[in-house]
Write a protein that holds these residues in place. Structure first.
Motif, short mmCIF file in Angstrom:
data_model
loop_
_atom_site.label_atom_id
_atom_site.label_comp_id
_atom_site.label_asym_id
_atom_site.label_seq_id
_atom_site.Cartn_x
_atom_site.Cartn_y
_atom_site.Cartn_z
N ASP A 8 41.85 2.76 25.21
CA ASP A 8 41.30 1.43 25.42
C ASP A 8 42.18 0.39 24.72
O ASP A 8 42.61 0.59 23.58
CB ASP A 8 39.88 1.33 24.87
CG ASP A 8 38.90 2.17 25.65
OD1 ASP A 8 39.21 2.50 26.82
OD2 ASP A 8 37.83 2.51 25.10
N ASP A 49 43.83 2.18 21.61
CA ASP A 49 43.09 3.19 20.85
C ASP A 49 43.65 4.56 21.17
O ASP A 49 43.78 4.94 22.32
CB ASP A 49 41.60 3.12 21.21
CG ASP A 49 40.77 4.06 20.36
OD1 ASP A 49 40.75 5.28 20.67
OD2 ASP A 49 40.13 3.59 19.41
N GLN A 71 44.40 -5.08 13.17
CA GLN A 71 43.07 -5.06 13.77
C GLN A 71 42.98 -5.92 15.02
O GLN A 71 42.33 -5.53 16.00
CB GLN A 71 42.04 -5.54 12.74
CG GLN A 71 41.94 -4.67 11.50
CD GLN A 71 41.61 -3.22 11.84
OE1 GLN A 71 40.71 -2.96 12.64
NE2 GLN A 71 42.34 -2.29 11.24
N ASN A 72 43.65 -7.08 15.01
CA ASN A 72 43.50 -7.98 16.14
C ASN A 72 44.81 -8.56 16.66
O ASN A 72 44.80 -9.32 17.64
CB ASN A 72 42.56 -9.14 15.77
CG ASN A 72 43.00 -9.85 14.49
OD1 ASN A 72 44.17 -9.86 14.14
ND2 ASN A 72 42.03 -10.44 13.78
N ARG A 131 43.23 -2.68 22.51
CA ARG A 131 42.69 -3.39 21.36
C ARG A 131 43.16 -4.84 21.33
O ARG A 131 42.38 -5.74 21.11
CB ARG A 131 43.08 -2.66 20.07
CG ARG A 131 42.38 -1.32 19.90
CD ARG A 131 42.78 -0.65 18.60
NE ARG A 131 41.95 0.51 18.32
CZ ARG A 131 42.19 1.37 17.34
NH1 ARG A 131 43.24 1.20 16.54
NH2 ARG A 131 41.38 2.40 17.15
N TRP A 132 44.46 -5.03 21.52
CA TRP A 132 45.01 -6.37 21.58
C TRP A 132 46.42 -6.31 22.14
O TRP A 132 47.01 -5.24 22.25
CB TRP A 132 45.03 -7.06 20.21
CG TRP A 132 45.66 -6.28 19.08
CD1 TRP A 132 45.01 -5.51 18.15
CD2 TRP A 132 47.06 -6.20 18.76
NE1 TRP A 132 45.92 -4.95 17.27
CE2 TRP A 132 47.17 -5.37 17.62
CE3 TRP A 132 48.21 -6.75 19.31
CZ2 TRP A 132 48.41 -5.06 17.04
CZ3 TRP A 132 49.44 -6.46 18.73
CH2 TRP A 132 49.53 -5.62 17.61
N THR A 178 46.19 4.42 16.47
CA THR A 178 46.66 3.45 17.45
C THR A 178 47.97 3.89 18.08
O THR A 178 48.81 4.53 17.43
CB THR A 178 46.85 2.07 16.79
OG1 THR A 178 45.67 1.71 16.08
CG2 THR A 178 47.15 0.99 17.81
#
Length: 452
Positions: free
Chosen positions: A166, A161, A222-223, A168-169, A141
């Motif tokens: 891209d 990413d 993750q989020n 992710r959050w 990341t």
């Protein structure tokens, strides 16, 4: 409370004013004082290496290649696994992160975010006048912060990413966000309250009526969900290690676990710098602006046990694995048990390690007008002293150094401290050594690749 100088302010002042403002260090008192035995009490003297000056006539160093970014200045450079990650920003935004493959001399991906890149928001920021912009790059990341923070509106932390760019959050707050550190299961971010009052009110040389509040966030990698948050007044720095999170404020050092719970409080400050590694927390206390006497470097157990301290005229620190280098009125290397392994009584600031960790470079001299190289085991290798009022180490490869100046060119310097070429280009914003080359972000719209 230190209000960081903005990119707009740096451009207005010019590089000369910035360098002069970071000039002499002040006190040269180099006393060592430990309240418990801390290993070696008489550190090795680094000695004096030869001093070199450049020849009057040197060839001009031309970039081996360059990439242009017509709509944004190259402000920050970070690297991981032989890839470059550029922090780009236009004056009022947008900002972006670009992944560059040096072998292919090409942009692999590029993102775009609203607002300007936020200075000092990446985990590797040293809090000095160099490398103020950047991203936090992990195995998978890239974390970047942008937004209209200079207008005191909001900022957003973006997780990208690393392979594709891209999104992710994102986490947006009406604060100036930053990344303190990343664990496998936790992202530790900070959010500094904006200086109160209208955007037109200058803040560079003002102190708020009340200390500003910084919120420390524990985020799900993750989020981006906020697992917990804690608020602290007048925070100097937050450090992250496998042992926890450590918050230095104007009057204490606080330890937190990964759930945000408080593990200890040491009522001693003001903290000016905090670094942490497995098994040890280092922090500086003292007047962050004064030069009348030394600060105190503390070695603390992750549980909060205060194990040793040294009074030293230092203002900045650089952690390499578990050995700490500190600079200011002296340059020292300190092991986790408190042993001062070696010391140079000369001034040194803006600490930089070469990519292999074999050499330490400093901006040196009482006038901050030279660059000194040390073997990290303790020998002063050489000092390069160009005929200018301000000079500094810029970026290093395994055996080369780029030295920047204010009133003259930049210099390519070899392993013996001898200048081999000049670069007629200001490197105000960032430069980085990677795989034998030096890459320069000049704050304009180009990335320059230098082979020397």
């Amino acid at each position: 409370m230190l209000i960081m100088v903005s990119r707009r302010r740096i451009r207005h002042l010019g590089v000369g004013a910035l360098a002069v403002g970071a000039g002499c260090i002040g006190s040269t008192d180099d006393s060592l004082d430990a309240d418990e035995p801390a290993g070696q009490s008489s550190p090795t003297d680094a000695g004096d290496g030869p001093t070199t000056t450049p020849d009057e006539s040197l060839p001009t160093l031309e970039p081996a290649w360059r990439l242009s970014f017509d709509d944004a200045g190259v402000l920050g450079l970070d690297a991981r696994d032989e890839m470059l990650y550029l922090t780009l920003s236009a004056e009022d935004g947008p900002s972006s992160v670009a992944a560059v493959d040096p072998a292919e001399r090409a942009v692999v991906w590029r993102t775009q975010s609203e607002g300007e890149a936020v200075s000092g928001s990446h985990a590797s920021s040293q809090g000095s006048a160099r490398s103020r912009w950047g991203a936090t790059v992990t195995d998978g990341t890239v974390y970047s912060v942008a937004g209209p923070a200079e207008e005191r509106e909001w900022s957003a932390l973006h997780a990208l990413d690393r392979e594709t760019g891209d999104p992710r959050w994102s986490l947006q707050r009406d604060r100036e966000l930053g990344v303190a550190g990343v664990h496998e299961y936790l992202v530790v971010a900070t959010g500094l309250a904006f200086f109160p009052g209208p955007e037109q009110t200058p803040v560079s040389h003002q102190t708020p009526d009340e200390p500003l509040v910084t919120v420390v966030y524990g985020l799900d990698p993750q989020n981006g969900d906020v697992r917990w948050e804690r608020a602290f007044k007048d925070v100097a720095e937050v450090a992250v290690s496998p042992d926890g999170i450590f918050v230095g404020t104007s009057d204490r050092l606080v330890g937190l676990d990964e759930a945000g719970g408080e593990t200890f409080t040491l009522d001693r400050g003001p903290a000016t710098r905090v670094e942490a590694t497995s098994g040890r927390v280092y922090y500086l206390t003292g007047d962050p602006y004064g030069d009348d006497g030394p600060q105190t470097l503390h070695g603390v157990a992750p549980s909060g046990g205060r194990e040793w301290h040294h009074d030293l005229p230092v203002r900045e620190v650089l952690l390499d694995s578990d050995r700490l280098f500190a600079g200011g009125g002296v340059v020292v290397a300190v092991d986790p048990d408190g042993t001062v392994v070696w010391r140079d009584r000369d001034h040194g600031q803006w600490l930089l390690l070469d990519p292999d960790g074999d050499r330490l470079y400093t901006r040196s001299g009482v006038q901050a007008d030279a660059a000194t190289a040390y073997d990290t085991t303790g020998d002063a290798c050489w000092t390069f002293d160009p005929p200018v009022n301000n000079a500094w180490r810029e970026a290093a490869t395994a055996d080369r150094l780029l030295v920047g100046t204010v009133s003259g060119p930049s210099y390519a310097v070899n392993a013996e401290g001898e200048a081999t070429a000049t670069l007629e280009r200001e490197t105000v914003f960032d430069a980085l050594g990677l795989d034998g080359a030096v890459f320069v972000g000049d704050g304009r719209e180009q990335l320059l690749a230098l082979d020397f």
